[in-house]
Design a protein around this motif. Structure first.
Motif, mmCIF file in Angstrom:
data_model
loop_
_atom_site.group_PDB
_atom_site.id
_atom_site.type_symbol
_atom_site.label_atom_id
_atom_site.label_comp_id
_atom_site.label_asym_id
_atom_site.label_seq_id
_atom_site.Cartn_x
_atom_site.Cartn_y
_atom_site.Cartn_z
ATOM 1 N N VAL A 7 0.730 -1.274 -0.045
ATOM 2 C CA VAL A 7 0.216 0.128 -0.020
ATOM 3 C C VAL A 7 0.995 1.132 -0.121
ATOM 4 O O VAL A 7 1.885 1.440 0.814
ATOM 5 C CB VAL A 7 -0.965 -0.025 1.183
ATOM 6 N N ALA A 8 0.690 2.348 -1.099
ATOM 7 C CA ALA A 8 1.642 3.221 -0.937
ATOM 8 C C ALA A 8 0.686 4.406 -1.566
ATOM 9 O O ALA A 8 0.145 4.616 -2.653
ATOM 10 C CB ALA A 8 2.889 2.837 -2.285
ATOM 11 N N SER A 9 0.613 5.463 -0.416
ATOM 12 C CA SER A 9 0.202 6.952 -1.157
ATOM 13 C C SER A 9 1.249 7.651 -1.489
ATOM 14 O O SER A 9 0.909 8.935 -2.050
ATOM 15 C CB SER A 9 -0.473 7.524 0.400
ATOM 16 N N TYR A 10 2.381 7.236 -1.520
ATOM 17 C CA TYR A 10 3.485 7.955 -2.276
ATOM 18 C C TYR A 10 4.266 7.007 -3.091
ATOM 19 O O TYR A 10 4.340 6.029 -2.607
ATOM 20 C CB TYR A 10 4.379 8.837 -1.048
ATOM 21 N N PHE A 11 4.966 7.776 -4.070
ATOM 22 C CA PHE A 11 5.625 6.668 -4.974
ATOM 23 C C PHE A 11 6.967 6.423 -4.244
ATOM 24 O O PHE A 11 7.895 7.247 -3.936
ATOM 25 C CB PHE A 11 6.155 7.549 -6.167
ATOM 26 N N LYS A 12 7.366 5.172 -3.873
ATOM 27 C CA LYS A 12 8.454 4.641 -3.236
ATOM 28 C C LYS A 12 8.460 3.086 -3.021
ATOM 29 O O LYS A 12 7.390 2.633 -3.230
ATOM 30 C CB LYS A 12 8.521 5.485 -1.831
ATOM 31 N N GLY A 13 9.542 2.498 -2.749
ATOM 32 C CA GLY A 13 9.611 1.153 -2.285
ATOM 33 C C GLY A 13 9.697 0.255 -3.309
ATOM 34 O O GLY A 13 9.631 -0.913 -3.210
ATOM 35 N N SER A 14 10.342 0.822 -4.765
ATOM 36 C CA SER A 14 10.450 -0.191 -5.667
ATOM 37 C C SER A 14 11.351 -1.352 -5.533
ATOM 38 O O SER A 14 11.115 -2.531 -5.863
ATOM 39 C CB SER A 14 10.887 0.432 -7.008
ATOM 40 N N SER A 15 12.472 -0.967 -4.504
ATOM 41 C CA SER A 15 13.303 -2.222 -4.107
ATOM 42 C C SER A 15 12.678 -3.050 -3.253
ATOM 43 O O SER A 15 12.835 -4.454 -3.513
ATOM 44 C CB SER A 15 14.493 -1.531 -3.515
ATOM 45 N N PHE A 16 11.817 -2.734 -2.562
ATOM 46 C CA PHE A 16 10.571 -3.637 -1.696
ATOM 47 C C PHE A 16 10.098 -4.493 -2.560
ATOM 48 O O PHE A 16 10.054 -5.744 -2.725
ATOM 49 C CB PHE A 16 10.128 -2.875 -0.785
ATOM 50 N N ILE A 17 9.567 -3.807 -3.627
ATOM 51 C CA ILE A 17 8.709 -4.750 -4.453
ATOM 52 C C ILE A 17 9.305 -5.795 -5.242
ATOM 53 O O ILE A 17 8.952 -7.032 -5.657
ATOM 54 C CB ILE A 17 7.863 -3.683 -5.635
ATOM 55 N N ARG A 18 10.566 -5.282 -5.933
ATOM 56 C CA ARG A 18 11.454 -5.875 -6.643
ATOM 57 C C ARG A 18 11.772 -7.347 -5.925
ATOM 58 O O ARG A 18 12.052 -8.444 -6.311
ATOM 59 C CB ARG A 18 12.544 -5.200 -7.420
ATOM 60 N N GLU A 19 12.249 -7.050 -4.615
ATOM 61 C CA GLU A 19 13.007 -8.251 -3.906
ATOM 62 C C GLU A 19 11.777 -9.306 -3.489
ATOM 63 O O GLU A 19 12.041 -10.581 -3.485
ATOM 64 C CB GLU A 19 13.288 -7.670 -2.501
ATOM 65 N N CYS A 20 10.511 -8.669 -3.342
ATOM 66 C CA CYS A 20 9.218 -9.675 -3.075
ATOM 67 C C CYS A 20 9.354 -10.634 -4.127
ATOM 68 O O CYS A 20 8.942 -11.817 -4.026
ATOM 69 C CB CYS A 20 8.140 -9.052 -2.688
ATOM 70 N N LYS A 21 9.380 -9.959 -5.516
ATOM 71 C CA LYS A 21 9.269 -10.813 -6.671
ATOM 72 C C LYS A 21 10.381 -11.738 -6.678
ATOM 73 O O LYS A 21 10.031 -12.795 -7.298
ATOM 74 C CB LYS A 21 8.908 -9.898 -7.772
ATOM 75 N N ALA A 22 11.531 -11.213 -6.479
ATOM 76 C CA ALA A 22 12.650 -12.201 -6.761
ATOM 77 C C ALA A 22 12.684 -13.111 -5.676
ATOM 78 O O ALA A 22 13.123 -14.582 -5.863
ATOM 79 C CB ALA A 22 13.980 -11.139 -6.580
ATOM 80 N N LEU A 23 11.980 -13.218 -4.536
ATOM 81 C CA LEU A 23 11.583 -14.345 -3.868
ATOM 82 C C LEU A 23 10.419 -14.978 -4.124
ATOM 83 O O LEU A 23 10.200 -16.200 -3.319
ATOM 84 C CB LEU A 23 11.458 -13.768 -2.260
ATOM 85 N N GLY A 24 9.827 -14.979 -5.043
ATOM 86 C CA GLY A 24 8.898 -15.959 -5.486
ATOM 87 C C GLY A 24 7.404 -15.761 -5.391
ATOM 88 O O GLY A 24 6.646 -16.487 -5.230
ATOM 89 N N CYS A 25 7.413 -14.214 -4.801
ATOM 90 C CA CYS A 25 6.006 -13.883 -4.218
ATOM 91 C C CYS A 25 4.898 -13.276 -5.564
ATOM 92 O O CYS A 25 5.531 -12.746 -6.451
ATOM 93 C CB CYS A 25 6.095 -12.858 -3.339
ATOM 94 N N ARG A 26 3.781 -13.462 -5.148
ATOM 95 C CA ARG A 26 2.963 -12.421 -6.167
ATOM 96 C C ARG A 26 2.833 -11.181 -5.204
ATOM 97 O O ARG A 26 2.658 -11.046 -4.112
ATOM 98 C CB ARG A 26 1.352 -13.228 -6.018
#
Length: 397
Positions: A7-26
């Motif tokens: 949940v993001a009301s501001y543009f940030k956290g791209s590294s968090f999103i990429r890492e979750c995906k790299a760990l095999g998450c939806r």
């Protein structure tokens, strides 16, 4: 498969999103309609959901509840400090593990965190909530000015006002009307301000880096100064004190896992450390990049690894740190795209690429080299690029 809703009301956290995906998450993202065209890492997102307002509790709960009808969600993560309460409410409503509304209050409400810390014997500047006016009068009579009037639920130095006398305070309080209870008054303590950026797992701090601002954020934000911070020399008495008091603060406030950014001040008059505030998020203003430049540890990525490890009931370990040092400076710039090519020292490892901004990170194994570079860069940045604008009263200004 583990599903993470960000949940993001501001543009940030791209590294968090990429890492979750790299760990095999939806990975799902819920953000504001105004951020539809932001540079989100779409290659790492399984779906993107938009709402006109992420602060309307009823609407957001209904929207996410509709979403879970068709797909389970294992964890919900706020990517910005202003999303903490909403995510806590979603977790409570959907019974999803994570920080609930009671605990999140300690990491958003400046009054709640101060009261709890003081009860536990942690030193805080003398304060009073703007609730009972007689109690405020007694405070004004017993605690000498200047004071600072702080919004309880804001972030950074947004909305903070320095107050010099009781008459000025009551004028401001009258203007606040029904919003006055959303504020507290605190004695202004001159001194050096520090921050500790930490990773906690299973209620234990596993990583903590202590840094010091060159100028207080309040002075930078309200005085049009330059934002600069640098990591302190490991093994020093100051770092030892900061790491210890940071661990105590997080324990007292009930923090279980994740990343935190906590600020302290050493009073000039008495030399004591005071707890100022904490947040259950990575530090803003590219502090996360400064920490990574010195240690190799990216707090966004580690936060993602923590959330996924908890969701999968596996263990988590912080990667080894390089143990070097870094410093950061950022300023508004008069030029649309400032040319910083004249700054050519090999220690420069990062440059800010943002309209009407200038910023750099320097890294070195030697903390004295960091101090020297920042001392030489600050006047050059001030003379060649620096611009300022009026401080915002709210995050939405």
């Amino acid at each position: 498969m583990t599903t993470i809703l960000c949940v993001a009301s501001y543009f940030k956290g791209s590294s968090f999103i990429r890492e979750c995906k790299a760990l095999g998450c939806r990975v799902l993202l819920l953000t504001a309609s105004t951020l539809k065209d932001a540079d989100w890492p779409h290659e790492s997102l399984d779906d993107l959901f938009l709402m006109p307002d992420l602060y309307n509790r009823d609407d957001v709960i209904k929207g996410v509840s509709w979403l879970v009808r068709s797909q389970p969600i294992d964890r919900i993560v706020p990517l910005d400090e202003f999303d903490l309460e909403m995510v806590a409410a979603l977790r409570e409503h959907l019974r999803i593990p994570g920080m609930g509304e009671t605990t999140v209050r300690y990491f958003r409400d400046k009054l709640a965190m101060r009261v709890r810390a003081e009860e536990a014997g942690i030193r805080v500047p003398p304060f009073v909530p703007i609730l009972n006016h007689q109690r405020v009068r007694e405070y004004l009579d017993s605690v000498p000015p200047p004071w600072v009037l702080k919004p309880r639920f804001s972030a950074s130095a947004i909305g903070i006002k320095k107050v010099g006398d009781a008459g000025e305070l009551w004028r401001i309080v009258d203007e606040l009307g029904d919003d006055q209870s959303q504020h507290l008054l605190e004695q202004f303590v001159p001194g050096d301000i520090f921050h500790v950026d930490a990773i906690t797992w299973a209620k234990r701090v596993r990583f903590a880096e202590a840094s010091g601002y060159l100028d207080p954020p309040f002075a930078v934000y309200h005085g049009g100064g330059l934002f600069a911070t640098r990591m302190l020399e490991r093994g020093s008495d100051t770092v030892g004190e900061l790491v210890a008091i940071n661990a105590e603060v997080l324990k007292v406030l009930g923090f279980v896992r994740g990343v935190t950014h906590t600020e302290f001040i050493r009073g000039t008059a008495d030399g004591e450390l005071y707890f100022l505030e904490t947040a259950a998020r990575v530090g803003g203003a590219s502090i996360v990049d400064m920490v990574e430049a010195a240690t190799g540890v990216n707090l966004w990525r580690e936060w993602a690894r923590i959330e996924v490890a908890n969701a999968r009931d596996t263990t988590y370990a912080v990667p080894a740190s390089r143990g070097e040092y870094a410093g950061l400076l950022i300023s508004l710039a008069r030029q649309e795209w400032p040319d910083t090519s004249a700054f050519a020292d090999p220690e420069i490892v990062w440059r800010l690429n943002k309209r009407h901004h200038v910023g750099m990170i320097v890294a070195s194994p030697d903390p004295r080299r960091i101090e020297s570079l920042l001392a030489s860069y600050l006047p050059r940045i001030r003379d060649d690029f620096h611009a300022s604008m009026p401080a915002r009263n709210t995050a939405l200004d």
